[in-house]
Design a protein around this motif. Structure first.
Motif, PDB file in Angstrom:
ATOM      1  N   THR A   1       0.848  -1.195   0.000  1.00  0.00           N
ATOM      2  CA  THR A   1       0.000   0.000   0.000  1.00  0.00           C
ATOM      3  C   THR A   1       0.878   1.238   0.000  1.00  0.00           C
ATOM      4  OG1 THR A   1      -1.728  -1.160   1.230  1.00  0.00           O
ATOM      5  CG2 THR A   1      -1.799   1.228   1.239  1.00  0.00           C
ATOM      6  N   LEU A   2       0.804   2.010  -1.069  1.00  0.00           N
ATOM      7  CA  LEU A   2       1.595   3.229  -1.193  1.00  0.00           C
ATOM      8  C   LEU A   2       0.659   4.427  -1.058  1.00  0.00           C
ATOM      9  CD1 LEU A   2       4.434   4.362  -1.726  1.00  0.00           C
ATOM     10  CD2 LEU A   2       3.866   4.414  -4.157  1.00  0.00           C
ATOM     11  N   ARG A   3       0.904   5.239  -0.043  1.00  0.00           N
ATOM     12  CA  ARG A   3       0.074   6.409   0.270  1.00  0.00           C
ATOM     13  C   ARG A   3       0.907   7.654   0.087  1.00  0.00           C
ATOM     14  NH1 ARG A   3      -0.483   8.523   5.676  1.00  0.00           N
ATOM     15  NH2 ARG A   3       0.300   6.543   6.506  1.00  0.00           N
ATOM     16  N   SER A   4       0.367   8.671  -0.593  1.00  0.00           N
ATOM     17  CA  SER A   4       1.174   9.861  -0.867  1.00  0.00           C
ATOM     18  C   SER A   4       1.535  10.611   0.406  1.00  0.00           C
ATOM     19  CB  SER A   4       0.453  10.790  -1.849  1.00  0.00           C
ATOM     20  OG  SER A   4      -0.699  11.359  -1.268  1.00  0.00           O
ATOM     21  N   SER A   5       0.737  10.460   1.467  1.00  0.00           N
ATOM     22  CA  SER A   5       1.055  11.138   2.727  1.00  0.00           C
ATOM     23  C   SER A   5       1.905  10.284   3.655  1.00  0.00           C
ATOM     24  CB  SER A   5      -0.244  11.546   3.440  1.00  0.00           C
ATOM     25  OG  SER A   5      -1.097  10.436   3.636  1.00  0.00           O
ATOM     26  N   PHE A   6       2.252   9.061   3.232  1.00  0.00           N
ATOM     27  CA  PHE A   6       3.135   8.212   4.040  1.00  0.00           C
ATOM     28  C   PHE A   6       4.503   8.880   4.149  1.00  0.00           C
ATOM     29  CE2 PHE A   6       5.995   4.494   4.550  1.00  0.00           C
ATOM     30  CZ  PHE A   6       5.420   3.929   5.689  1.00  0.00           C
ATOM     31  N   MET A   7       5.028   8.945   5.367  1.00  0.00           N
ATOM     32  CA  MET A   7       6.275   9.641   5.673  1.00  0.00           C
ATOM     33  C   MET A   7       6.160  11.156   5.485  1.00  0.00           C
ATOM     34  SD  MET A   7       8.604   7.646   6.918  1.00  0.00           S
ATOM     35  CE  MET A   7      10.059   8.646   6.728  1.00  0.00           C
ATOM     36  N   HIS A   8       4.925  11.643   5.410  1.00  0.00           N
ATOM     37  CA  HIS A   8       4.706  13.093   5.269  1.00  0.00           C
ATOM     38  C   HIS A   8       3.571  13.558   6.180  1.00  0.00           C
ATOM     39  CE1 HIS A   8       7.457  13.622   1.868  1.00  0.00           C
ATOM     40  NE2 HIS A   8       7.040  12.432   1.465  1.00  0.00           N
ATOM     41  N   GLU A   9       3.483  12.963   7.366  1.00  0.00           N
ATOM     42  CA  GLU A   9       2.398  13.290   8.286  1.00  0.00           C
ATOM     43  C   GLU A   9       2.508  14.715   8.815  1.00  0.00           C
ATOM     44  OE1 GLU A   9       0.295  10.988   8.306  1.00  0.00           O
ATOM     45  OE2 GLU A   9       1.306   9.072   8.087  1.00  0.00           O
TER      46      GLU A   9
ATOM     47  N   GLU B   1       4.523   3.153 -12.124  1.00  0.00           N
ATOM     48  CA  GLU B   1       4.720   3.963 -10.926  1.00  0.00           C
ATOM     49  C   GLU B   1       4.139   5.357 -11.121  1.00  0.00           C
ATOM     50  OE1 GLU B   1       9.003   1.811  -9.791  1.00  0.00           O
ATOM     51  OE2 GLU B   1       8.932   3.921 -10.458  1.00  0.00           O
ATOM     52  N   TRP B   2       3.913   6.047 -10.010  1.00  0.00           N
ATOM     53  CA  TRP B   2       3.494   7.445 -10.089  1.00  0.00           C
ATOM     54  C   TRP B   2       4.553   8.243 -10.851  1.00  0.00           C
ATOM     55  CZ3 TRP B   2       2.494   7.981  -4.118  1.00  0.00           C
ATOM     56  CH2 TRP B   2       1.322   7.288  -3.788  1.00  0.00           C
ATOM     57  N   GLN B   3       4.112   9.184 -11.623  1.00  0.00           N
ATOM     58  CA  GLN B   3       5.054  10.011 -12.364  1.00  0.00           C
ATOM     59  C   GLN B   3       5.913  10.827 -11.391  1.00  0.00           C
ATOM     60  OE1 GLN B   3       3.316  12.278 -15.592  1.00  0.00           O
ATOM     61  NE2 GLN B   3       1.869  10.628 -16.103  1.00  0.00           N
ATOM     62  N   GLY B   4       7.214  10.851 -11.659  1.00  0.00           N
ATOM     63  CA  GLY B   4       8.143  11.612 -10.835  1.00  0.00           C
ATOM     64  C   GLY B   4       8.370  11.037  -9.447  1.00  0.00           C
ATOM     65  N   TRP B   5       7.997   9.788  -9.246  1.00  0.00           N
ATOM     66  CA  TRP B   5       8.081   9.199  -7.897  1.00  0.00           C
ATOM     67  C   TRP B   5       9.523   8.933  -7.495  1.00  0.00           C
ATOM     68  CZ3 TRP B   5       8.609   3.644  -6.550  1.00  0.00           C
ATOM     69  CH2 TRP B   5       8.424   3.417  -5.177  1.00  0.00           C
ATOM     70  N   ASP B   6       9.863   9.367  -6.272  1.00  0.00           N
ATOM     71  CA  ASP B   6      11.170   9.105  -5.680  1.00  0.00           C
ATOM     72  C   ASP B   6      10.942   8.246  -4.443  1.00  0.00           C
ATOM     73  OD1 ASP B   6      13.625   9.025  -4.442  1.00  0.00           O
ATOM     74  OD2 ASP B   6      13.917  11.208  -4.408  1.00  0.00           O
ATOM     75  N   PRO B   7      11.288   6.977  -4.488  1.00  0.00           N
ATOM     76  CA  PRO B   7      11.017   6.103  -3.346  1.00  0.00           C
ATOM     77  C   PRO B   7      11.780   6.492  -2.087  1.00  0.00           C
ATOM     78  CG  PRO B   7      12.389   4.976  -4.955  1.00  0.00           C
ATOM     79  CD  PRO B   7      11.936   6.236  -5.601  1.00  0.00           C
ATOM     80  N   ALA B   8      12.902   7.172  -2.243  1.00  0.00           N
ATOM     81  CA  ALA B   8      13.690   7.552  -1.072  1.00  0.00           C
ATOM     82  C   ALA B   8      12.959   8.561  -0.199  1.00  0.00           C
ATOM     83  CB  ALA B   8      15.037   8.120  -1.511  1.00  0.00           C
ATOM     84  N   THR B   9      12.163   9.411  -0.829  1.00  0.00           N
ATOM     85  CA  THR B   9      11.437  10.445  -0.086  1.00  0.00           C
ATOM     86  C   THR B   9       9.925  10.271  -0.161  1.00  0.00           C
ATOM     87  OG1 THR B   9      11.474  11.869  -2.056  1.00  0.00           O
ATOM     88  CG2 THR B   9      13.276  12.128  -0.461  1.00  0.00           C
ATOM     89  N   ASN B  10       9.476   9.286  -0.930  1.00  0.00           N
ATOM     90  CA  ASN B  10       8.058   9.102  -1.232  1.00  0.00           C
ATOM     91  C   ASN B  10       7.421  10.422  -1.667  1.00  0.00           C
ATOM     92  OD1 ASN B  10       5.650   7.635  -1.585  1.00  0.00           O
ATOM     93  ND2 ASN B  10       4.900   8.253   0.423  1.00  0.00           N
TER      94      ASN B  10
END
Length: 928
Positions: A551-559, A630-639
């Motif tokens: 599950t990949l959430r755009s707000s994950f690691m960005h609370e 993948e989402w366009q422009g996605w950087d897994p290091a920073t989500n």
């Protein structure tokens, strides 16, 4: 077995006369000292007048937040409450005005609004000052006599935020402590091993399994990437934490800290031994992760979607099964109520012409990822506890299912020429409440309103000097499910062709025995595997290949990122217009609908980091974890990723009116929610507000009446029952039982189809038999209407996507019993469209086939009458079987709202109403 009311976070605090044995040793002097209010102990009171900031509302701003502002209680106050029902000052003084609106709204005038709401003007009149506290020389906290709300005024920015933290701890310290532990998945070591505690920590930790380093990284990222505002936000948060900790120290030395710390063994009532841990910045991120998961994280569910699609295709074939599935999904139903109703289109997450990269599971292969390991001991061993484990978890987590409403009317259609708004979030009913009220005035800060406890360095929903704002949960899809192909073993996956190890995140929780609730000592280990595509949620096979669904959430690691938007909303030098308001909420990455009103303008904006998906990806279903999808422009290091532009989000300025009750935002804007069809509870607002606007001359009281009237409506009875009765009455009803039921239902519809008492406080419904019949009939008729055509497997699969019913008393519904929020999720639209089709009426966006009686009016009528007779034969005890709040057969009590205890203080029930928890009524008379 009777339904059990959801267990509390601290079950052992709920039952009178079942106090832990060690309390018997408490000395009388300690108990007497504990009776003193924490407010009076915090500092000596004086009678100085609080200075009001610039206020352009002209005494026409009001708000309400039950049960009361004071959410802290000493040990003695808790014991007295549980033994005799006494209440600490300001613990429930907003509950009665809130609960009285259903019986009082019909005769409401503008002059009577504050009989049911608080005056939300800035400042406190000198003769209304209850106490004045100066925790530092540069901040003053004044509390008013009526509600005890803190009015915080600082001469420095640091002092202002310090005061906000101090006031938060005064009002919600125990709750804040509970939730920082929930956010870390560590509630059981803190509050004990009750089943409800285990359920809460497991539910939230599964979706946000953050390490301490993760929490700190989010602080660093949110503040470093926001320039001067980020620097200020970090300073504000540190000052806020300092204020919280100052209150912890003062209440500890003064021995007026919340009594729950004694009842859970953290403090000794006689010796004062033990500690209350200081707060730190990472606690705020843990708190934010809980609030974000509850209210601001739309999307997910792709695996369940896939399972129901496969069930449809299995029964009807790929082409017809897909067509059937799409008709039930109602992605873009032309009959749906819209917030932006001017015809403007905002395409998002729409169905692609040709789906690419789908990774649907093989039949029967899906299994949820195991979370709990190495369990020892047990949760409470009583039948009561074991029977309520599931409900206990849903008491909080299901709150995200149905949140908030808004009614906003442009000044063009009001009596005064100024816009009017009645709006607020529905955050559930808890004791203490998750939200708290405050006014905060200081350099760069000027606002009054509600904030989540522990996150109240800024007002999150409320008013500024000449504008108000509020939010509803929007639910657009910012969560996607990826199928990562496994390699080497179950814990490695292919990332861009390379076999990569999953990260194993785990923690072990242990708790001490608690005799009061039967909980034995125990422990267990929680374990989550994380990939670059998010945490693993399911295991399955796809085309025979082993996969993990993540599950990949755009707000994950960005609370923590949204802090900047809230800072802007509180800044009078920033928000001065609809444009600046929209600019502020664009910095909030959670999925909310935001509404604005000042003396001239209204505005709306839908927030959230909406990822731009790869071409051809269908957001409804899992896709392969490959670069192409993948989402366009996605950087897994920073989500981080490329997000849709602000202009692509539904937005509007000065539309004739806005309504929102978690309905569809705009044409072509697909949310993750099922049920955005022809009948939605948003229709209850749409129909009433549209009528007011057509007549013109709208007043504050008229808009409150519209909200209150909708809050008592049974959606099924108002919008679907008339068509059901058309079918039933298409021929003379000869069966006496069915005929009597039809008569009662028809009379109820004529009377307005509301669930209202015969008189205020009677605890008996008018049209009680009709209400009982419909409550019993709805699930029976839906099953009889749809299951024969769908088959049991597909009917069950679709019911997993969208529950059949969510009546006020439905403990089986997504919100659970005694929760207020009702009629958001159900098969209202399906029944409506199908019955209209059988009647031969026009239907836009209809289902793929006719279901009731296979399309035959006479056969449909037979099915309805048969189930109606069965429903009419059910007694009140059958329909309302009782729980630990209500006796079997007590219809009013089954519907009633209960403030679910998260601490030691309990409150009485109030009559059901489907309404925001915190609510504002505003009409500004002028502007800066």
């Amino acid at each position: 077995m009777p339904r059990r009311f959801p267990r509390t976070t601290l079950d052992r605090l709920r039952t009178p006369r079942r106090f832990p044995k060690f309390l018997k040793a408490a000395s009388i002097c300690v108990l007497i000292a504990g009776l003193l209010s924490p407010l009076t102990q915090a500092a000596a009171a004086d009678t100085s007048t609080a200075a009001a900031a610039n206020d352009y509302c002209g005494s026409q701003c009001s708000d309400i937040l039950p049960p009361g502002e004071n959410g802290n209680a000493t040990l003695a106050q808790i014991l007295l409450n549980q033994a005799f029902g006494t209440q600490p000052d300001h613990a429930e003084d907003q509950l009665a005005p809130y609960g009285n609106l259903p019986s009082g709204y019909s005769t409401l005038t503008d002059a009577k609004i504050n009989d049911f709401f608080n005056d939300a003007s800035f400042g406190v009149a000198s003769d209304q000052v209850a106490s004045t506290t100066k925790p530092r020389s540069d901040v003053t906290i004044v509390r008013d006599k009526k509600t005890g709300v803190p009015h915080i005024t600082g001469t420095t920015r640091y002092g202002t935020e310090y005061g906000a933290g101090y006031a938060a701890a005064q009002d919600r310290l125990w709750l804040m402590d509970v939730f920082r532990h929930v956010g870390r998945g560590q509630l059981t070591p803190f509050a004990g091993g009750a089943a409800s505690n285990q359920g809460l920590e497991q539910e939230f930790w599964r979706t946000a399994p953050y390490t301490e380093a993760d929490l700190q990284a989010q602080i660093d990222s949110a503040t470093a990437n926001a320039g001067a505002r980020g620097t200020q936000a970090l300073a504000d948060a540190n000052a806020y934490i300092d204020g919280i900790n100052a209150y912890i120290d003062a209440s500890d030395s003064g021995r007026y800290f919340p009594g729950e710390y004694v009842l859970t063994g953290h403090k000794d009532s006689v010796t004062n031994a033990g500690t209350i841990d200081h707060f730190k910045l990472t606690d705020l991120v843990a708190l934010a992760s809980v609030i974000g998961a509850l209210f601001g994280s739309g999307g997910g569910g792709e695996v369940n979607n896939a399972l129901s699609l496969l069930a449809a295709q299995s029964k009807y074939g790929v082409t017809e099964g897909t067509k059937l599935w799409e008709s039930f999904r109602e992605r873009n139903d032309p009959e749906a109520a819209l917030t932006v109703h001017n015809g403007e289109s905002f395409p998002y997450a729409t169905k692609p012409d040709s789906a690419q990269g789908e990774a649907l599971p093989d039949a029967g292969s899906v299994a949820q990822e195991q979370l709990v390991y190495d369990r020892t001991g047990s949760a409470a061993t009583s039948t009561a506890t074991s029977a309520s484990t599931t409900a206990a978890t849903t008491s909080l987590t299901s709150a995200k299912r149905g949140m908030s409403n808004a009614l906003v009317v442009s000044g063009k259609y009001t009596a005064s020429g100024h816009p009017i708004a009645v709006f607020g979030p529905q955050t559930g009913y808890f004791a203490p409440q998750l939200l708290m009220l405050q006014e905060i005035q200081g350099p760069g800060l000027s606002a009054r309103g509600a904030s989540f406890a522990g996150l109240s360095m800024y007002v999150e929903l409320g008013r500024g000097q000449d504008y108000s704002w509020s939010a509803t949960t929007s639910g657009q899809d910012i969560i996607d499910t990826y199928a990562v192909e496994l390699c080497q073993d179950e814990y490695h996956y292919l990332y861009h062709g390379t076999c990569t190890a999953m990260d194993k995140i785990e923690q072990t929780n242990s708790w001490k025995p608690t005799t009061a609730d039967g909980t034995a000592a125990g422990s267990y280990r929680m374990q989550v595997y994380r990939t670059k595509y998010g945490p693993v949620e399911y295991r399955a096979t796809v085309g025979g290949k082993k996969v993990a669904y993540t599950t990949l959430r755009s707000s994950f690691m960005h609370e923590a990122d949204s802090i900047i938007g809230f800072q802007m909303l509180n800044d009078p030098d920033y928000v001065k217009s609809p444009a600046t308001f929209q600019s502020a909420v664009q910095h909030i990455n959670y999925t909310f609908n935001w509404f604005y009103a000042d003396s001239t303008h209204t505005a709306y904006y839908n927030s959230g980091d909406n990822p731009v998906r790869a071409t051809g990806v269908d957001a409804e279903f899992p896709v392969w974890a490959q670069a192409a999808y993948e989402w366009q422009g996605w950087d897994p290091a920073t989500n981080t990723a490329t997000y849709t532009a602000a202009s692509a989000h539904p937005n509007s300025v000065d539309q004739d009116y806005y309504i929102s009750w978690n309905n569809k935002q705009a044409k072509d804007y697909t949310t993750a929610s099922w049920g955005d069809g022809s009948v939605h509870r948003g229709n209850l607002l749409e129909d009433r507000v549209k009528k007011l606007v057509a007549a013109g001359g709208v007043t504050r009281s008229a808009l409150v009446k519209a909200m209150a009237d909708a809050a008592l409506a049974d959606l099924r009875a108002e919008d679907v029952l008339p068509d059901l009765l058309k079918v039933v009455n298409s021929s003379t009803v000869t069966d006496s039982t069915a005929a009597a039921a039809v008569s009662k239902l028809s009379s109820w519809v004529t009377a307005g189809a509301k669930r209202t008492e015969t008189s205020s406080g009677s605890h008996t419904y008018a049209n009680a038999d009709a209400i009982r019949i419909l409550d019993a009939w709805w699930p029976l008729l839906v099953k009889a209407e749809f299951q024969p055509g769908l088959g049991s497997d597909l009917y069950t699969a679709l019911s997993n996507n969208l529950p059949v019913d969510e009546s006020p008393s439905a403990a089986h519904g997504p919100t659970g019993s005694h929760a207020g929020s009702s009629f958001q999720y159900g098969w209202w639209s399906y029944v409506d469209k199908d019955i209209r089709a059988v009647l031969g009426e026009s239907v836009q966006g209809g289902l793929s086939q006719k279901y009731c009686g296979s399309g035959s009016l006479s056969a449909c009528r037979d099915a309805l009458i048969s189930t109606l007779k069965e429903a009419a034969g059910k007694t009140a005890s059958d329909v309302y079987p009782g729980d630990d709040q209500c006796s079997a057969g007590d219809q009013w009590c089954a519907d009633s709202i209960v403030q679910r205890t998260l601490g030691g203080i309990k409150h009485g029930k109030i009559t059901w109403q489907n309404r925001p928890t915190y609510q504002q009524v505003v009409e500004y008379t002028s502007h800066r």
